[in-house]
Design a protein around this motif. Structure first.
Motif, PDB file in Angstrom:
ATOM      1  N   LEU A   1       0.774  -1.152   0.096  1.00  0.00           N
ATOM      2  CA  LEU A   1      -0.189   0.075  -0.055  1.00  0.00           C
ATOM      3  C   LEU A   1       0.803   1.257   0.073  1.00  0.00           C
ATOM      4  N   ARG A   2       2.128   1.108   0.726  1.00  0.00           N
ATOM      5  CA  ARG A   2       2.806   2.370   0.823  1.00  0.00           C
ATOM      6  C   ARG A   2       2.164   3.631   1.260  1.00  0.00           C
ATOM      7  N   PRO A   3       1.317   3.528   2.530  1.00  0.00           N
ATOM      8  CA  PRO A   3       0.923   4.634   2.876  1.00  0.00           C
ATOM      9  C   PRO A   3       1.665   6.082   3.189  1.00  0.00           C
ATOM     10  N   ASP A   4       1.163   6.965   3.243  1.00  0.00           N
ATOM     11  CA  ASP A   4       1.886   8.424   3.465  1.00  0.00           C
ATOM     12  C   ASP A   4       1.414   9.020   4.628  1.00  0.00           C
ATOM     13  N   THR A   5       1.997   8.607   5.852  1.00  0.00           N
ATOM     14  CA  THR A   5       1.563   9.072   7.260  1.00  0.00           C
ATOM     15  C   THR A   5       2.172  10.276   7.648  1.00  0.00           C
ATOM     16  N   ASP A   6       1.357  11.090   8.277  1.00  0.00           N
ATOM     17  CA  ASP A   6       2.058  12.478   9.105  1.00  0.00           C
ATOM     18  C   ASP A   6       1.562  12.670  10.462  1.00  0.00           C
ATOM     19  N   ILE A   7       2.352  12.933  11.295  1.00  0.00           N
ATOM     20  CA  ILE A   7       1.809  13.276  12.896  1.00  0.00           C
ATOM     21  C   ILE A   7       2.171  14.816  13.063  1.00  0.00           C
ATOM     22  N   GLU A   8       1.133  15.513  13.172  1.00  0.00           N
ATOM     23  CA  GLU A   8       1.370  17.014  13.409  1.00  0.00           C
ATOM     24  C   GLU A   8       1.080  17.385  15.033  1.00  0.00           C
ATOM     25  N   VAL A   9       2.086  17.671  15.863  1.00  0.00           N
ATOM     26  CA  VAL A   9       1.903  17.905  17.419  1.00  0.00           C
ATOM     27  C   VAL A   9       1.717  19.544  17.596  1.00  0.00           C
ATOM     28  N   THR A  10       0.996  20.088  18.091  1.00  0.00           N
ATOM     29  CA  THR A  10       0.687  21.363  18.334  1.00  0.00           C
ATOM     30  C   THR A  10       0.974  21.408  19.972  1.00  0.00           C
ATOM     31  N   HIS A  11       2.430  22.140  20.417  1.00  0.00           N
ATOM     32  CA  HIS A  11       2.623  22.430  21.578  1.00  0.00           C
ATOM     33  C   HIS A  11       1.897  23.563  22.213  1.00  0.00           C
ATOM     34  N   SER A  12       1.730  23.037  23.645  1.00  0.00           N
ATOM     35  CA  SER A  12       1.479  24.302  24.502  1.00  0.00           C
ATOM     36  C   SER A  12       2.128  25.458  24.776  1.00  0.00           C
TER      37      SER A  12
END
Length: 643
Positions: free
Chosen positions: A566-577
């Motif tokens: 499948l070769r998924p394109d994953t992304d994690i976005e962290v919004t800091h305090s």
């Protein structure tokens, strides 16, 4: 009746009438003598040649049955304002072109009908052309369908030149080299129309963006004509083919089935999931036809007949449950404006009839007992395990792999349909649109009910299509050596050990369900009065949609297993305090799964074609006479090479 109601009623009625006419003509072709009609004035030089025979009649009947259902559904769907005038006008033309394709009795008539079908379907895909996604899908579909037609046209020209005739009945004495070239070209051209890998890229794009009645016609009727082309030219006119023909069809079919079901199991768009399911099921049908060709070439005539029966029966089953699936998805789309399973849910209470009908379609697509596709997939597996493979090395190598491919496809298909039905219809609503959903109009439910009745009939009493199935099988040389006669309430394999009784299985399942319900009712009466206590839900007062699986989370384990495919394109976005970077206010996870074959295989081909087009552009001077000379030179070159 006002004008607003007249257009949908007339377009839907005309579509259904054309479908009924196709059923009538198809039945005549299957059970009557071969009939030919020539209309000389309609087409210059060659005229139009129509022939009603068992193979063409089988596909005409199948196409007509789908058109009847879609026509009835279209009346209510269009009254809701979901179809424009152009779509209503072109829809009957599309059905008429599809009916002429299997009735064509000559090369020129077939090519004309095929191109008319392609152009009409492209216009229907462009129904909502104001949206960029629709224009992009239509562009891909136009390119793929015209490239496929170019391969088919080249094959027809070479075949007609080598056979010295235009009528199919007069094509004789084709040299072996020409047979090979025609086979490769037709598998590419017709395989593209059937949505087989790697020429499937248009299907998961065009089917979701087309109006739902058009999606049903394309997925349940038009793609079948790709199989018809392979059956007519490769298996009938040029058949029986050598062993490697069967191996090619089995490999293409097996890869298509596996790739299609893997993509369907992780898809979150309901119509895209159904589109990939089409690639899966057409792959199984192609695998069965390849197995019939291979078995016949090795002398295993009984398994060849069983495999051919599996292919033809699965064509009928797929037309029934896939048309029902797309029409049900259209009802959901009309009621909610959504196709995203992650935002649906809770439709079982708001759309109970549509939910039940989609459940029938999903059960048919699973290939399990009580489903429309069960008997055909059972026949396919039986043909693969009854080949006496120990005597022929090529069978000993291919049949176990084919059985594994069918088993894995069935298992993943169950997961895909459980996800679509359970999360899309049974879970809690996850959007305001799903909360406000209302049931579909009666005419839409009536069309879906006809398709559901066909699914249930195939699941419980497939013997109803036995006579048509026998006529279609007998038309294929690879399966004509052994007759499949024992196809009744108990389906017995011809000359082999093995049988199945779908009606008995259905009765046993219904009896078990009734017994379980009666036992539960009895236990409820014997219990003391229940004590009311608060629901334990991890400290929450009540369950919410956020506590339940989404389609994405349901498919995440499968996505991990098939990560390399499948070769998924994953992304994690962290919004800091704002107070500290060690504290997070929000974490966003995104995962996008594209078509890996399209992304890896298509760009080099596109770049090569673009480079060639830049070179050819220099020869475009704007002279019409020069362009005509180019065309004449091309046709002359093909004829010389064919000779």
């Amino acid at each position: 009746m006002n004008r607003r109601d007249f257009r949908p009623a007339s377009a839907g009625a005309l579509t259904s009438l054309l479908g009924a006419g196709g059923i009538w003509a198809g039945v005549i072709g299957m059970f009557g003598s071969v009939r030919e009609v020539r209309i000389g004035w309609l087409l210059p030089l060659s005229g139009v040649q129509l022939t009603l025979d068992p193979l063409g009649g089988f596909f005409m009947t199948l196409t007509g049955a789908v058109a009847v259902v879609v026509g009835l559904y279209t009346i209510g769907y269009a009254r809701g304002g979901h179809l424009g005038r152009a779509t209503l006008a072109v829809l009957p033309l599309f059905v008429a072109a599809m009916l002429v394709v299997p009735a064509a009795g000559s090369v020129t008539t077939f090519a004309l009908a095929w191109e008319l079908m392609a152009v009409a379907s492209l216009v229907l895909v462009l129904a909502e052309h104001t949206r960029p996604q629709v224009r992009s899908a239509a562009l891909v579909y136009a390119v793929m369908t015209q490239l496929g037609f170019a391969a088919i046209l080249a094959a027809l020209v070479v075949l007609s030149a080598a056979g010295g005739a235009n009528r199919f009945a007069d094509l004789h004495g084709v040299p072996e080299a020409v047979r090979t070239a025609v086979f490769l070209l037709t598998v590419a051209g017709f395989g593209s129309k059937a949505g087989l890998v790697p020429l499937h890229a248009w299907l998961p794009r065009a089917h979701p963006e087309a109006p739902s009645p058009v999606s049903a016609l394309m997925s349940a009727a038009m793609v079948n004509l790709g199989v018809y082309g392979i059956c007519r030219f490769d298996l009938q006119l040029l058949g029986p083919g050598p062993r490697w023909w069967g191996l090619v069809l089995m490999v293409v079919g097996g890869v298509s089935a596996l790739y299609g079901v893997v993509q369907a199991s992780v898809a979150t768009d309901l119509k895209r999931l159904l589109a990939y399911s089409t690639t899966e099921n057409l792959g199984l049908i192609t695998l069965a036809l390849g197995a019939a060709t291979l078995f016949a070439a090795t002398g295993a005539h009984r398994p060849a007949t069983i495999a051919a029966a599996a292919a033809m029966l699965h064509l009928i089953a797929h037309a029934a449950f896939k048309s029902l699936g797309f029409l049900s998805a259209g009802s959901v789309l009309a009621a909610t404006g959504l196709r995203d399973l992650d935002r649906l849910g809770g439709l079982a209470r708001r759309m109970p009839a549509t939910t039940t009908l989609f459940g029938v379609a999903a059960l048919g697509a699973c290939g399990l007992p009580l489903g429309a596709g069960f008997v055909s997939e059972w026949l396919l597996v039986q043909s693969l395990i009854h080949t006496a493979a120990e005597h022929v090395p090529v069978l000993a190598l291919t049949t176990p792999l084919a059985v594994g491919a069918v088993a894995l496809t069935t298992g993943l298909g169950v997961a895909a349909m459980v996800k679509a039905f359970g999360i899309g219809f049974l879970a809690r609503p996850r959007s305001e649109q799903a909360t406000r959903a209302v049931e579909a109009p009666r005419s839409m439910l009536g069309g879906m009910a006809l398709a559901a009745a066909a699914c249930l009939t195939l699941a419980v009493a497939p013997s109803t299509v036995g006579p048509a199935l026998r006529r279609a099988i007998a038309a294929l040389p690879a399966a004509g050596a052994v007759e499949f006669t024992d196809f009744g309430a108990l389906v017995r394999l011809p000359g082999l050990q093995g049988s199945v009784a779908p009606g008995v299985i259905a009765a046993a399942c219904c009896a078990a369900a009734l017994a379980a319900a009666a036992l539960a009712q009895w236990r409820r009466r014997r219990r003391p009065e229940p004590v009311t206590s608060p629901l334990w839900a991890c400290g929450a007062d009540d369950l919410t949609a956020r506590m339940q699986y989404t389609a994405t989370s349901f498919a995440e384990p499968l996505q991990r297993v098939f990560d390399d495919v499948l070769r998924p394109d994953t992304d994690i976005e962290v919004t800091h305090s704002a107070e500290s970077r060690y504290l997070a206010d929000r974490i966003t996870y995104r995962s996008t799964i594209a078509d890996a074959i399209e992304e890896r295989c298509y760009p080099p081909v596109v770049h090569a074609i673009s480079a060639a087009a830049r070179l050819v552009r220099r020869a475009h001077t704007g002279s019409v006479h020069l362009y005509l000379a180019y065309g004449a030179l091309g046709v002359l070159t093909v004829l010389v090479v064919a000779r």
